[in-house]
Design an enzyme around this catalytic site. Structure first.
Site, PDB file in Angstrom:
ATOM      1  N   HIS B  37       0.792  -1.136  -0.032  1.00  0.00           N
ATOM      2  CA  HIS B  37      -0.037  -0.041  -0.041  1.00  0.00           C
ATOM      3  C   HIS B  37       0.992   1.217   0.188  1.00  0.00           C
ATOM      4  O   HIS B  37       0.527   1.982  -0.852  1.00  0.00           O
ATOM      5  CB  HIS B  37      -0.826   0.063   1.148  1.00  0.00           C
ATOM      6  CG  HIS B  37      -2.177  -0.477   0.891  1.00  0.00           C
ATOM      7  ND1 HIS B  37      -2.408  -1.913   0.860  1.00  0.00           N
ATOM      8  CD2 HIS B  37      -3.629  -0.345   0.558  1.00  0.00           C
ATOM      9  CE1 HIS B  37      -3.551  -2.320   0.539  1.00  0.00           C
ATOM     10  NE2 HIS B  37      -4.271  -1.165   0.166  1.00  0.00           N
ATOM     11  N   LYS B 102     -10.089  -7.456   8.101  1.00  0.00           N
ATOM     12  CA  LYS B 102     -11.032  -7.299   9.324  1.00  0.00           C
ATOM     13  C   LYS B 102     -10.617  -6.162  10.148  1.00  0.00           C
ATOM     14  O   LYS B 102      -9.634  -5.340  10.072  1.00  0.00           O
ATOM     15  CB  LYS B 102     -10.191  -8.693  10.197  1.00  0.00           C
ATOM     16  CG  LYS B 102      -8.945  -8.554  10.760  1.00  0.00           C
ATOM     17  CD  LYS B 102      -8.517  -9.824  11.573  1.00  0.00           C
ATOM     18  CE  LYS B 102      -7.032  -9.705  11.744  1.00  0.00           C
ATOM     19  NZ  LYS B 102      -6.447  -8.917  12.756  1.00  0.00           N
TER      20      LYS B 102
END
Lengths: 280, 176
Positions: B37, B102
């Site tokens: 990222h 999550k």
């Protein structure tokens, strides 16, 4: 004086790194099974069933229980009558980690520098704690720690006046903030007393106790039970989707502290609470 | 409600998915986590082209264990999504339609999802062995030097997730 060869340490650490990442200890299995019976949310029950199935697949298909096979924490309790021959003990332990993570198809999750973050590609170095104890044995505990839950852990320097109420509040707030990130149902290790670093170490050690065990100190035992009940009343539930099982265990370790302080550390662990011990 | 969806996503498909729904995804997913990222974010800042197209795609926040011989991939469960929050709005603006991870997302991510009609799914944390069985192909397509954090193109079959936050801003972690 007993002589232990450093290669014995390397071999033991290697084997333990592998075993612990494929198979949870019996007490954790039992705690998760009982959690399934207690859970009131239908989705929560379903999640717990998936976790059980996951452990079955891990064992049968030789796939680690979780992809985060952790940073390897190793506790070395060294009898003062032992002499270690061969390599430097720290190198022997790290060599065991290196081989275990390679031969065991475990993830290499360690970066060499916290800012520049280049992966060391063999999961070393481990975090190794040494303790000199009476006797002529070496007791090794390997406890790989995943960081989803490690990141949600805290040290809080309370004031003596905060007392037991302050401790409870600190634990509950930490668990609440951890929520789904920590992969509930969690296991919680709490360290109370000592200094800034001592309470953190106690909290980590508390996670290596049997999950359903209680302290020998009466008020601590009561606190363990009360806190576990209150945590399960928070409603976080399995995977954080709501439910009555947020934690399956909470262990507290205490030690003497300074007249001015009440340090508290809360080390959160996910349901993959891995630890294994071997004595040489 | 239960949905079986095939990749790529479309805005219309995303709009049908509501927080709490069960979804089984079949098709291509791209894995990327922290280090990937950061690189993608820095590439976009420099005006460079990303190593894979984001339009209508899903990023799975996951770094697997290595597979044994005969295994497509090792353990492959979700990692905590919140660490990707800083980088996510700009990826949503590039057309990213879904994410699997999550835990809770930031307000910035939820509002970016609303603006761009995107969805955030949660997979069960710590069920990496189980989830690996739904991954039928895996190939490193970018940032190979990052090891487990490299970008992988995955082919998943009936990959089980729950809609954690939908394109209207409803969040399962707030509902209970």
């Amino acid at each position: 004086m007993k002589i232990i060869e450093s290669v014995q340490i390397t071999e033991a650490v290697k084997e333990m790194c592998i075993e612990v990442n494929y198979k949870l200890s019996e007490d954790m299995h039992e705690a998760l099974r009982q959690a399934g019976e207690r859970e009131e949310s239908a989705l929560g029950v379903q999640i717990l069933e998936q976790l059980e199935q996951n452990m079955k697949i891990a064992a049968e298909s030789k796939i680690p229980i979780c992809q985060d096979t952790g940073m390897t924490v190793v506790f070395m309790q060294i009898g003062q009558d032992v002499r270690i021959e061969g390599d430097y003990i720290e190198d022997a332990v790290n060599e065991g980690i290196r081989r275990g993570y390679k031969e065991g198809y475990l993830r290499k999750s360690v970066v060499g520098d916290p800012i520049f973050r280049k992966n060391t590609e063999d999961n070393t170095p481990g975090v190794i704690h040494y303790e000199i104890v009476p006797g002529d044995k070496i007791k090794i505990t390997v406890a790989p720690k995943g960081f989803g839950s490690e990141n949600m852990s805290r040290v809080i320097m309370l004031k003596p006046a905060d007392g037991i109420t302050g401790v409870k509040q600190a634990v509950l707030e930490t668990v609440k903030a951890a929520g789904a990130n920590a992969c509930p149902p969690m296991v919680i290790g709490v360290g109370i007393g000592g200094t800034f670093e001592k309470c953190a170490l106690l909290a980590k050690k508390a996670l290596t106790r049997k999950v359903a065990s209680y302290s020998d100190i009466p008020y601590v035992r009561e606190l363990e039970k009360e806190l576990l009940d209150e945590i399960n009343g928070l409603g976080i539930g399995p995977a954080g989707f709501g439910g009555t099982v947020t934690a399956v265990g909470l262990n507290i370790e205490t030690c003497p502290t300074h007249i001015a302080g009440l340090p508290v550390a809360v080390n959160i662990c996910c349901h993959v609470n891995r630890h294994i011990t071997r004595v040489l | 409600m239960e949905h079986h969806i095939r990749m790529p996503l479309t805005k219309d498909k995303v709009k049908e998915l509501k927080a709490g729904d069960y979804v089984y995804i079949t098709g291509t997913l791209y894995s990327a986590r922290d280090a990937a990222h950061k690189r993608m974010y820095e590439s976009l800042e420099k005006g460079e082209v990303l190593p894979f197209p984001l339009e209508n795609q899903i990023i799975y926040y996951m770094g697997p264990t290595p597979g044994r011989e005969g295994q497509v991939i090792g353990s492959a469960g979700p990692t905590t999504s919140g660490r990707m929050d800083k980088y996510t709005p700009c990826l949503l603006n590039q057309g990213l339609c879904g994410m699997i991870g999550k835990g809770k997302r930031s307000e910035e991510v939820l509002s970016g999802m609303k603006q761009n009609t995107a969805v955030y799914f949660a997979a069960v944390g710590g069920a990496g062995a189980l989830l690996s069985k739904c991954i039928k192909k895996s190939e490193v397509i970018a940032y190979e030097d990052l090891g487990t954090e490299a970008v992988r193109k995955l082919y998943a079959e009936n990959f089980p997730v729950i809609v954690a936050a939908d394109s209207e801003g409803n969040d399962i972690y707030d509902i209970k």
